[in-house]
Each structure stands twice: as structure tokens, then as C-alpha cells.
Design a protein around this motif. Sequence first.
Motif, PDB file in Angstrom:
ATOM      1  N   ILE A 112      47.498  31.198  44.566  1.00 60.02           N
ATOM      2  CA  ILE A 112      48.274  31.714  45.698  1.00 60.02           C
ATOM      3  C   ILE A 112      47.554  32.875  46.395  1.00 60.02           C
ATOM      4  O   ILE A 112      48.132  33.546  47.251  1.00 60.02           O
ATOM      5  CB  ILE A 112      49.683  32.159  45.232  1.00 60.02           C
ATOM      6  CG1 ILE A 112      49.622  33.023  43.970  1.00 60.02           C
ATOM      7  CG2 ILE A 112      50.534  30.933  44.927  1.00 60.02           C
ATOM      8  CD1 ILE A 112      49.357  34.463  44.147  1.00 60.02           C
ATOM      9  N   VAL A 113      46.298  33.102  46.065  1.00 63.97           N
ATOM     10  CA  VAL A 113      45.552  34.223  46.626  1.00 63.97           C
ATOM     11  C   VAL A 113      45.454  34.087  48.147  1.00 63.97           C
ATOM     12  O   VAL A 113      45.325  32.987  48.689  1.00 63.97           O
ATOM     13  CB  VAL A 113      44.149  34.304  45.987  1.00 63.97           C
ATOM     14  CG1 VAL A 113      43.269  33.122  46.416  1.00 63.97           C
ATOM     15  CG2 VAL A 113      43.480  35.628  46.299  1.00 63.97           C
ATOM     16  N   THR A 114      45.518  35.208  48.847  1.00 66.30           N
ATOM     17  CA  THR A 114      45.458  35.223  50.314  1.00 66.30           C
ATOM     18  C   THR A 114      44.061  35.596  50.792  1.00 66.30           C
ATOM     19  O   THR A 114      43.225  36.090  50.026  1.00 66.30           O
ATOM     20  CB  THR A 114      46.458  36.234  50.892  1.00 66.30           C
ATOM     21  OG1 THR A 114      46.055  37.561  50.499  1.00 66.30           O
ATOM     22  CG2 THR A 114      47.876  35.967  50.386  1.00 66.30           C
ATOM     23  N   ASP A 115      43.826  35.379  52.082  1.00 68.40           N
ATOM     24  CA  ASP A 115      42.543  35.761  52.670  1.00 68.40           C
ATOM     25  C   ASP A 115      42.307  37.263  52.544  1.00 68.40           C
ATOM     26  O   ASP A 115      41.175  37.699  52.294  1.00 68.40           O
ATOM     27  CB  ASP A 115      42.503  35.356  54.147  1.00 68.40           C
ATOM     28  CG  ASP A 115      42.427  33.852  54.350  1.00 68.40           C
ATOM     29  OD1 ASP A 115      42.214  33.122  53.354  1.00 68.40           O
ATOM     30  OD2 ASP A 115      42.587  33.400  55.500  1.00 68.40           O
ATOM     31  N   ALA A 116      43.360  38.055  52.725  1.00 71.29           N
ATOM     32  CA  ALA A 116      43.217  39.508  52.628  1.00 71.29           C
ATOM     33  C   ALA A 116      42.809  39.925  51.217  1.00 71.29           C
ATOM     34  O   ALA A 116      41.982  40.827  51.030  1.00 71.29           O
ATOM     35  CB  ALA A 116      44.526  40.187  53.029  1.00 71.29           C
TER      36      ALA A 116
ATOM     37  N   GLY B 297      51.539  28.210  33.752  1.00 76.23           N
ATOM     38  CA  GLY B 297      51.540  29.386  34.617  1.00 76.23           C
ATOM     39  C   GLY B 297      51.601  30.710  33.879  1.00 76.23           C
ATOM     40  O   GLY B 297      52.003  31.718  34.448  1.00 76.23           O
ATOM     41  N   GLY B 298      51.224  30.728  32.615  1.00 77.53           N
ATOM     42  CA  GLY B 298      51.293  31.941  31.803  1.00 77.53           C
ATOM     43  C   GLY B 298      52.164  31.773  30.570  1.00 77.53           C
ATOM     44  O   GLY B 298      52.079  32.555  29.628  1.00 77.53           O
TER      45      GLY B 298
ATOM     46  N   GLY C 286      52.072  38.957  41.736  1.00 77.87           N
ATOM     47  CA  GLY C 286      51.106  38.147  42.474  1.00 77.87           C
ATOM     48  C   GLY C 286      49.739  38.213  41.817  1.00 77.87           C
ATOM     49  O   GLY C 286      49.604  37.966  40.619  1.00 77.87           O
ATOM     50  N   PRO C 287      48.692  38.567  42.563  1.00 80.74           N
ATOM     51  CA  PRO C 287      47.350  38.636  41.986  1.00 80.74           C
ATOM     52  C   PRO C 287      47.002  40.012  41.403  1.00 80.74           C
ATOM     53  O   PRO C 287      45.843  40.246  41.054  1.00 80.74           O
ATOM     54  CB  PRO C 287      46.450  38.334  43.186  1.00 80.74           C
ATOM     55  CG  PRO C 287      47.181  38.954  44.322  1.00 80.74           C
ATOM     56  CD  PRO C 287      48.666  38.760  44.028  1.00 80.74           C
TER      57      PRO C 287
ATOM     58  N   LEU D 106      49.779  30.714  39.291  1.00 76.40           N
ATOM     59  CA  LEU D 106      50.508  31.152  40.483  1.00 76.40           C
ATOM     60  C   LEU D 106      50.656  32.668  40.522  1.00 76.40           C
ATOM     61  O   LEU D 106      51.562  33.198  41.165  1.00 76.40           O
ATOM     62  CB  LEU D 106      51.881  30.478  40.521  1.00 76.40           C
ATOM     63  CG  LEU D 106      51.852  28.946  40.494  1.00 76.40           C
ATOM     64  CD1 LEU D 106      53.259  28.377  40.475  1.00 76.40           C
ATOM     65  CD2 LEU D 106      51.062  28.388  41.675  1.00 76.40           C
ATOM     66  N   GLY D 107      49.752  33.369  39.843  1.00 74.41           N
ATOM     67  CA  GLY D 107      49.809  34.816  39.805  1.00 74.41           C
ATOM     68  C   GLY D 107      50.832  35.313  38.800  1.00 74.41           C
ATOM     69  O   GLY D 107      51.333  34.561  37.963  1.00 74.41           O
TER      70      GLY D 107
END
Length: 403
Positions: free
Chosen positions: A368-372, A247-248, A21-22, A44-45
Motif C-alpha cells: 500500500i506504499v504511496t509515491d510520497a 498480513g502479519g 501504514g508503512p 498491507l502495512g
Amino acid sequence: MITPVLPTYARVNIEFEKGEGPYLFTPEGERYLDFGSGIAVNLLGHAHPRLVAALGEQAGKLWHTSNLYRVPGQEKLAERLVAATFADSVFFTNSGAEAMECAIKMARKYHSASGHPERYEVITFEGAFHGRTLATIAAGGQKKHLEGFGPKVEGFPQVPHGDMDALKAAIGEKTAGVLLEPVQGEGGIRPFTNEQLRAIRKICDEAGILLIFDEVQTGMGRTGWLFAHEPSGVTPDIMGVAKGIGGGFPLGACLATEEAAKGMIAGSHGSTYGGNPLAMAVGNAVLDVVLEEGFLEKVRQTGIKLKQKLAMLADEHPAIIEGVRGEGLLLGLKCKVPNGDLIGALYGEHLLTVGAGDNVVRVIPPLIVTDAEIDEAIGAIDRACAKLEAAGAGDTDKKEGVA
């Protein structure tokens, strides 16, 4: 550390073993939050399951055939890009620099095929970055990239960023087109306004020249739109893309209208690896995700949240951060201290960012990063700024930053 690798990079002494992911992980298991995304590449991480599956499936079937034969994956990805954009045709490359080389060649070939071979100059804007080949460093026009490589490739007059009067004055009998990044990335997250893009389109149309966009860094949803120019209502004649499109995985593309591409006939351009089956499998998988209903809207909303929180940090740490720039998840912190100082402090907080011109720190998380995860990054930036303040940063005259 002595290494046989050519020393052209000022590398940080950190290495990573895996990503998820990130996040990136060192061999010792230390975790870093990656808000640099491989310089806006890992869209997309890391190790996104759909990209891993697409690459693994293709790797078990066919890696390379060359462009002597049809490549079904190319035809599929090209059809999808054409359907989603202004373009009528696509040429696949391995990188952004190659995509921009193709764009420059195409613009020159267009005028040659139209009976005006004298039209070969492409006007660019100060602060631009278009790649590291001899032609694209000439197009970028930055002294630090040109120095020592002999005579600058001809044909790239440059004007101040956003200066419409200077642009009009620069157009002459040799002009083939105008090349720009809708948002300058390496130049410090400096956007052209929608009004400026519309004005440039009109200028090009009136002069009978081509408009070329470099969306290598801004494209594939990075600003919350599939391509950054879309909110302006303007379309280019030619566009180079790369970075996030794979994407990489190394992948680039040059998109064009049928008219702009009319000079690119069989044998006029080529690439051994461009559009190979592996790259096409990954590129199609990236597009599967980005074009899903609601995905880009989510990027726009996430970008607004991140920008607002960064602006709050700028208010809380005015000795460190002067302001926030950018759109979507292509954001920049304009620094009052040398940007390298803030980047270094963020390493200490296990947050990865990227420098840029104009003393800016780029904040470019995966889409795709989240709020957290955003909150985690904001906390790291807050702590880094506080530590710089405690060390006296911002009390002295600002030094030149690093890109």
C-alpha cells in the motif's frame, strides 16, 4: 542488555511500540519508514483497518476449536485460493516452514501412493531458503543453517541456480520432485526466468516427477501478481505460501492439485493451530484487499517507479550500489560495500531494510506504499550512500556481506 530470550538473533537495538501504514514508532516517538515489512510479512502495512476489524470481530467470537471440527473460515479461504490458482485443495499452517514441510511430505506421499515409495528425493537449487526445520534447512542446503545440527536430512540433492543440464543429470530413480522459489529471497533476489520455469516444468513432466514452488516470500501480490510464477504460464503441482497471506498474523498454506495430494488421506498430516479461526479471519481480509480490482496493477506500477528510482541511485552512487534486482515490490540492491554497512547507514536515516545473500539489501515495502513514501525512502537511501562515500566506503576491497 541481559535477557532470558534465547540469543539466536543478532538484533538491532531498536524497539517499536506501534505501527501505522508503512511506519513504525519507538516508545520515544521516533518514526521509521518500514521497507522491510517484517521480512515481507506486513503486506498491507501496520494496523490496516480492515485487518484490525476482521481480527477484532473474530476475537470476540471464537479463537480456537482445533481441526477435530469444521472451521468455516478455512473452507471459505480455501475455496477462494483454489478459485484464484491452479490448486484443488489447501492445507493451512502457521508458518512458511510448516507449509514447505507439508509440500515435501506431500511429494513423497504422492509417489508412495502411486506405488513408488523409493521416490523421495526433492532436488533444490543453490542459494535456496525454505525454512528452519530439519527438513527445510536440508532443502535449503546452506552450510550456515546446517552446521551443528547433526546429520543432514537425506533426500535433497542440489544443483546450481538455473542450471538445466545439472538438473536433468540429477534426476534419477529416487527423484520425487523439484523445489524452487520463483525468485530467491534470502538468496539475494535472484529470479528464475520465465523460460527457465517453462523448461523446468517440461523436465518434470517428462520425468514423471512433481514441480513444487515456494512462494512464501513472493506470493500474495509481492511481485505485482498474485503469485510470482503467473507471468511464465507455468503452474506447479504443489505450492507453499505464508508471510503476506496473513498480513502479519501467523498463517501459511500448502496448495496442491488433486493428483499431487492424493496420498494425503485422513491422519497423514495435521496441525493443532493451523487454520484457526483468528488466522482465517485475517487471511480472508487480506485476500479481500489484494483481489480488489486494480490492486495488483497498482502494485506493478508502483514497483516500476521504485525500481527506476533505485536504478537512478545506483547510477549516482556507483561505489555503493552495483545494481537493482527484482520485480514488483520485491527488490534488491546489489551492493559494492558490505550490505550490512548500507543497512546500518539506513537505520541512521530511519529507513528499515533487510539483508539477503549475495551481498544484497532487500527493499520490500508494504503493497500500500504511496509515491510520497517512496520518495521519502529514496531520499534516505541517497543520504545514506552519500555518508558512506564521505566516510571512504567503496575505496577498499569489498568484504563479505550479511544475509
